[in-house]
Design an enzyme around this catalytic site. Sequence first.
Site, short mmCIF file in Angstrom:
data_model
loop_
_atom_site.label_atom_id
_atom_site.label_comp_id
_atom_site.label_asym_id
_atom_site.label_seq_id
_atom_site.Cartn_x
_atom_site.Cartn_y
_atom_site.Cartn_z
N SER A 1 -10.01 2.25 2.84
CA SER A 1 -9.03 2.50 1.61
C SER A 1 -7.84 1.65 0.92
O SER A 1 -7.30 1.90 0.18
CB SER A 1 -7.69 3.60 2.74
OG SER A 1 -7.54 3.29 3.72
N SER B 1 -10.23 0.39 6.60
CA SER B 1 -10.02 -0.02 6.07
C SER B 1 -9.10 -1.26 5.64
O SER B 1 -8.91 -1.08 3.83
CB SER B 1 -9.12 1.07 5.72
OG SER B 1 -9.33 2.18 5.51
N LYS C 1 1.23 -1.42 0.26
CA LYS C 1 -0.04 -0.49 0.20
C LYS C 1 1.04 1.39 -0.21
O LYS C 1 1.93 1.28 0.57
CB LYS C 1 -1.06 0.35 1.06
CG LYS C 1 -2.05 0.63 1.19
CD LYS C 1 -2.76 0.32 2.50
CE LYS C 1 -4.28 2.05 2.70
NZ LYS C 1 -5.12 1.89 3.74
N1 GLN Z 1 -13.51 4.49 6.01
C1 GLN Z 1 -13.11 4.91 7.10
C2 GLN Z 1 -12.52 6.69 7.14
O1 GLN Z 1 -12.30 7.37 6.20
C3 GLN Z 1 -12.04 4.69 7.77
C4 GLN Z 1 -10.72 4.14 6.81
C5 GLN Z 1 -9.40 3.73 7.24
O2 GLN Z 1 -9.62 2.63 7.38
N2 GLN Z 1 -8.14 4.35 6.82
O3 GLN Z 1 -12.44 6.96 8.06
#
Ligand code: GLN
Length: 491
Positions: free
Chosen positions: A158, A182, A78
Amino acid sequence: MTDLTSMTIAEAKAGLASKSFTSLELTDAHLAAIEAARSLNAFVLETPDQARAMARAIDAKIAKGEGGPLAGIPLGIKDLFATKDVRTTACSKILGNFVPPYESTVTSQLWRDGAVMLGKLNNDEFAMGSSNETSCFGPVVNPWRREGSNTTLVPGGSSGGSASAVAALLCMGATATDTGGSIRQPAAFTATVGVKPTYGRCSRWGIVAFASSLDQAGPIARTTRDAAILMRSMAGHDPKDTTSVDRAVPDYEAAIGKSVKGMKIGIPKEYRLDGMPAEIEKLWAEGAAWLKAAGAELVEVSLPHTKYALPAYYIVAPAEASSNLARYDGVRYGLRVPGRSIGELYENTRAEGFGDEVRRRVMIGTYVLSAGYYDAYYLRAQKVRTLIKKDFEDCFAKGVSAILTPATPSAAFGVGEKGGADPVEMYLNDIFTVTVNMAGLPGIAVPAGKDAQGLPLGLQLIGRPFDEETLFSLGEVVEQAAGRFTPQRWW
Ligand code: GLN
């Protein structure tokens, strides 16, 4: 030769050990798959030269009988993980062409154990999002499609690039991060296995920070066993991260296939949402039945503060983000947009470098931390967080080994379908996952079935602190019962 890209990590390890193929062959097969799948936009940087050099070096080691536990296994990383001399952007324009002079602890442990880096994977900008649509490199495409339709679907976020690449057989496994869901939500959207470890299990050093008290690194893989193999290399104490915990790393793979007989599995009644799709209800009941058939005892539990988790998360996470993102000022990293004064340089750089969602988070975060509102919002959200954590503690104190929930409230949706007019619509994706980050607990998402349109759905298991092993044992039961799911290749 059998298709080298469709094997699991466990199978590839056996094939490499028996010299059925080399890491270079395995790596080349994946590089070719990546090239043929550029339409998925999963990779933001391919590193074929580095991959081949790493594969050759590890082949030489394997020949001498020296390879580590991940010897020769090609992985995707990532783009939130700093990789030495390899561009790292968090998929934000503000990091521009930042090339870190250091390697994150988690990735350095993967290379220590012999893994091969194929390239950097797309993600939502600074990991903020649930669909991988906020990346400055554009959205990632889910290799899954609805039956009989060619609508482009999101892979979740994400860690959308990680999930899409693993599902589409572009890499054997990938690193990911999870602040509110995410890892688990994109895993559920792509029929992959995602593990969010206990807070402190993996070092955060060298990972671009979003919300430091919630962020955790973890693996995305195609099987529970593969996720366990990757976790062992990723986990561990790191003196460079004071929040990492000094505890021995167990052999997670040994938990695969262990009996779950007699385990008490909690079914939280507050997760039964009004208007929840019948398919999700059915999947959840099926999962419970599989665990019961394996000898576990199902008990109803209550996590009464669940309904406050999402609102509290959207105070705590932006607050920490606004503080963490203060460092992107045009002076130290990446993009610089000049101005007539230093103040104007900051403003111009940040206005140009941050995307809409990131700006929204910085504004919310700054607001809830500001003098007049700190007590009303931030402090109150922290109190709610304590109550959420206590809900889980009470539940585990009653002898519950793990909690079973759906991973997401729906299957993958179309690109551009959600959150356009109302960002909360997007935030609701994490309704079942954020509680776990707020409480610092481990969670795993395992593919468990499909919806009426043929899209994958996942179940989540939540564990006691540092008891990832139980999650691997239970995840394996679900995987054995549900079977594995692979998308039809169309790209
Ligand atoms: N979807 C959540 C956010 O936008 C979690 C994102 C994540 O876990 N990095 O904050």
